[in-house]
Enzyme design. Structure first.
Site, PDB file in Angstrom:
ATOM      1  N   HIS A  53     -15.441  -5.169   6.504  1.00 25.76           N
ATOM      2  CA  HIS A  53     -14.738  -4.731   5.556  1.00 25.76           C
ATOM      3  C   HIS A  53     -14.855  -5.706   4.493  1.00 25.76           C
ATOM      4  O   HIS A  53     -14.145  -5.711   3.664  1.00 25.76           O
ATOM      5  CB  HIS A  53     -13.391  -4.634   5.958  1.00 25.76           C
ATOM      6  CG  HIS A  53     -13.071  -3.600   7.134  1.00 25.76           C
ATOM      7  ND1 HIS A  53     -13.182  -2.151   7.012  1.00 25.76           N
ATOM      8  CD2 HIS A  53     -12.763  -3.735   8.495  1.00 25.76           C
ATOM      9  CE1 HIS A  53     -12.906  -1.588   7.942  1.00 25.76           C
ATOM     10  NE2 HIS A  53     -12.491  -2.320   8.902  1.00 25.76           N
ATOM     11  N   ARG A  67      -6.588  -7.659 -10.732  1.00 27.02           N
ATOM     12  CA  ARG A  67      -7.390  -9.037 -10.944  1.00 27.02           C
ATOM     13  C   ARG A  67      -8.947  -8.713 -11.275  1.00 27.02           C
ATOM     14  O   ARG A  67      -9.169  -7.574 -11.170  1.00 27.02           O
ATOM     15  CB  ARG A  67      -7.217 -10.194  -9.798  1.00 27.02           C
ATOM     16  CG  ARG A  67      -7.852  -9.329  -8.676  1.00 27.02           C
ATOM     17  CD  ARG A  67      -7.869 -10.485  -7.562  1.00 27.02           C
ATOM     18  NE  ARG A  67      -8.096  -9.949  -6.173  1.00 27.02           N
ATOM     19  CZ  ARG A  67      -9.346  -9.618  -5.562  1.00 27.02           C
ATOM     20  NH1 ARG A  67     -10.387  -9.556  -6.335  1.00 27.02           N
ATOM     21  NH2 ARG A  67      -9.460  -9.095  -4.411  1.00 27.02           N
ATOM     22  N   LYS A  94       0.837  -1.426   0.061  1.00 25.71           N
ATOM     23  CA  LYS A  94       0.088   0.009  -0.192  1.00 25.71           C
ATOM     24  C   LYS A  94       0.842   1.221  -0.111  1.00 25.71           C
ATOM     25  O   LYS A  94       0.440   2.210  -0.783  1.00 25.71           O
ATOM     26  CB  LYS A  94      -0.961  -0.016   1.099  1.00 25.71           C
ATOM     27  CG  LYS A  94      -2.121  -1.153   1.093  1.00 25.71           C
ATOM     28  CD  LYS A  94      -3.060  -0.979   2.278  1.00 25.71           C
ATOM     29  CE  LYS A  94      -4.299  -1.663   2.116  1.00 25.71           C
ATOM     30  NZ  LYS A  94      -4.107  -3.101   1.869  1.00 25.71           N
TER      31      LYS A  94
END
Length: 620
Positions: free
Chosen positions: A234, A296, A115
């Site tokens: 989440h 993806r 990240k």
């Protein structure tokens, strides 16, 4: 491309097989021992067993998958999503073996895998990122100082994180140290990397993502956005496309930023650029920031297919084969609105506990698109994701599409495995959701009102009506509550999901009840209620000072019965033992009393909430 091996399972394997076969490509499935009987194995032109149920010994075994590809002469490998789709080392191994990789370039996977590095790359490309700290200094003092500078509340996020793991919200400086330690510990356990970054916490966040596609010739386009704000812990529950409340200017800004992000890593194939938006004052270009890139195909890709009319798997196969993108940006048109609801094998009324077992009864809607990896009679195991199906509804506008979704989810019937169908049906009719008043905290705020734990009066009466019809053929010819003078009383004593109720059999009600080997089940608005007439012993126990009905907590096998009818028992005494999931569960007396009617014997299979024995409390 003459042949394609699908290195995945379930609904995405079926989805890829469907497109590949239509394109004249020979399909090859790989499967674990647990999946040998699933539809994707039968539907492929060839299928290869690759190991035992645990994913690391089968679907995540790169060596076994490459060996299967070699043995079958596969020209290409499609990893689906999850599992190996974002594994750069596996992608390189596939290419080194001379096999086409239907996925992102390994370099792009690596660039977007961390990240902090991804955000630095996006900043350099002019893509807006969430304010915070991405630097290499991981000392607690520096991280705390950066949190102060960002302003509370903040998020501590694992650099290598995903799926909601390695993430902590910090509201006060006094809590920072403790939550940092907790976040690092979880990150290390989940990803083998305890590094973190600091981000501003967005108070009213919307999760908006853009579908991008690029080919090997330098072309890159977007196929508009999806809103994935409806989440639980989440994890996405329901997605829609396009995003409600997004005007043309903001849409252009976010989609252009997504294309810049893909070009910055020389992307090829299908990808998703995820953004977080501060929706407290509506959606505006200066309040939407890059979050991460998924290199993806996404689980929710069907909503994009619905609004564009494009087959994204076919696009993947063409791009992997070296062909240019099927359409230019100007040729991609958005039409209507689409929703996807994820049907999971879980029990919302019991804290969303996963539910496993054989799908003795499974009825999915036929009026909308359904992508499922299972059919009636298949097994939901504890080894993999508990998704049963994806329900996808498309209409000319949001209201129509959502109404179609509500009807479709209400028609779902699943038993004895528990599902979230009732939750999905209620979400689709919830006023705030219908008005698009949503953010990622929607289910936290509305969850209790959306989860059905007890049958309402209508369900109780439908159950009474169904049981009366079953018992007498026609409830209106029965002698329930018969009196010499005056109208008959149609009140019926019945059991619903293990609890006794008084219901009223009514001529104006239709009851969708299905009789199965071990239970009669009433299906209502996506919920499944096992129903039955109470046994004599159960009524006696109920009339005593306490509820002595002992129910099986889950489907399983009775391996021992330790008492006989009439035995005197003490609170805590073992009555019988049920084996489920390779574990033994002892059912014990809830109080001192006498054993009433035994409903089962050793070696008998029982369903969840089936009455097995009653204990009658002695009168004091």
């Amino acid at each position: 491309m003459e042949s394609l091996l699908i290195a995945n399972r379930g609904e995405i394997a079926r989805r890829i097989i469907r497109t590949a076969k239509a394109a004249g490509i020979r399909t090859i499935a790989v499967y674990s021992e647990a999946d040998a009987g699933l539809p994707f194995v039968r539907e492929a032109d060839e299928a290869v067993a690759i190991g035992p149920p645990p994913a690391r010994e089968s679907y995540l075994s790169e060596a076994r998958i490459l060996e299967a590809a070699r043995k079958t002469g596969a020209a290409a490998i499609h990893p689906g999503y999850g599992f190996l789709s974002e594994n750069a080392e596996f992608a390189e191994a596939v290419e080194k073996a001379g096999i086409l990789w239907v996925g992102a370039p390994p370099a792009a996977i690596r660039a977007m895998g961390l990240k902090d590095a991804a955000k630095e790359l996006m900043q350099a490309a002019g893509v807006p990122v969430t304010p915070g700290y991405l630097g290499p200094d991981q000392s607690e003092a520096r991280l705390a100082a950066e949190a102060d500078a960002t302003g509370y509340p903040v998020l501590i996020k694992a650099v290598a994180g995903g799926g909601g793991k390695g993430m902590r919200r910090v509201d006060r400086r006094e809590d920072f140290s403790e939550l940092l330690v907790s976040c690092r510990r979880e990150a290390a356990a989940s990803f083998g990397d305890d590094r973190v970054l600091i981000e501003r916490y967005i108070a009213n966040p919307r999760h908006i993502e853009v579908q991008v596609f690029a080919d090997q010739h330098g072309n890159c386009v977007h196929l508009f956005e999806r809103d994935c704000s409806l989440q639980r812990r989440h994890q996405k529950v329901m997605e829609e496309a396009p995003a409600p409340g997004l005007d043309a200017v903001t849409r252009a800004a976010i989609c252009d930023a997504a294309v810049r992000a893909a070009k910055a890593v020389n992307y090829v194939g299908a990808g998703t650029i995820e953004f977080i938006a501060d929706a407290s004052q509506g959606l505006h270009p200066d309040r939407i920031w890059f979050m991460e890139m998924n290199t993806r195909l996404q689980v929710e890709h069907p909503v994009t297919e619905a609004i564009t009319g494009e087959d994204l798997v076919l696009w993947q196969l063409k791009v992997a084969s070296g062909e240019p993108l099927p359409k230019s940006q100007d040729e991609i048109v958005m039409s209507g609105w689409a929703f996807e609801a994820r049907l999971y094998a879980e029990n919302p009324g019991a804290g969303y506990l996963p539910s496993i077992g054989r799908l003795e009864h499974l009825k999915l809607p036929r009026t909308v698109r359904v992508d499922s990896g299972v059919v009636e009679g298949d097994e939901i195991t504890a080894f993999y994701d508990p998704m049963i199906a994806k329900i996808i509804a498309h209409g000319p506008n949001r209201e129509t599409a959502l109404s179609k979704l509500a009807v479709a989810c209400a028609e779902i019937e699943v038993w004895p495995v528990r599902s979230n169908a009732g939750l999905l049906a209620r979400i689709a009719i919830e006023p705030d959701f219908r008005a698009a008043r949503i953010d990622t905290g929607f289910l936290d705020r509305h969850g209790e009102s959306l989860v059905t734990r007890e049958p309402d009066e209508s369900v109780i009466d439908r159950a009474a009506t169904a049981l009366s019809k079953a018992a007498h053929g026609d409830p209106w010819s029965a002698l329930t509550g018969f009196r010499i003078a005056g109208p008959g009383d149609s009140r019926v004593r019945l059991r619903i999901d293990g609890h006794l109720h008084w219901g009223r059999a009514r001529a104006d009600l239709e009851a969708n009840a299905v009789e199965m080997d071990e239970a009669t089940v009433l299906f209502d608005a996506g919920n499944a209620w096992p129903i039955g007439l109470p046994h004599a012993g159960e009524i006696e126990a109920n009339h005593g000072a306490g509820d002595g009905a002992i129910l099986s907590p889950m489907p399983g096998l009775v391996i021992s019965v330790d008492v006989a009818e009439g035995d005197r028992v003490t609170k805590g005494d073992r009555l019988l033992t049920v084996e489920a999931m390779k574990m033994e569960h002892a059912l014990r007396a809830p109080f001192d009393g006498i054993v009433g009617k035994l409903q089962v014997s050793s070696s008998v299979r029982v369903s969840e909430n089936q009455l097995v024995v009653t204990v009658i409390k002695e009168q004091e």
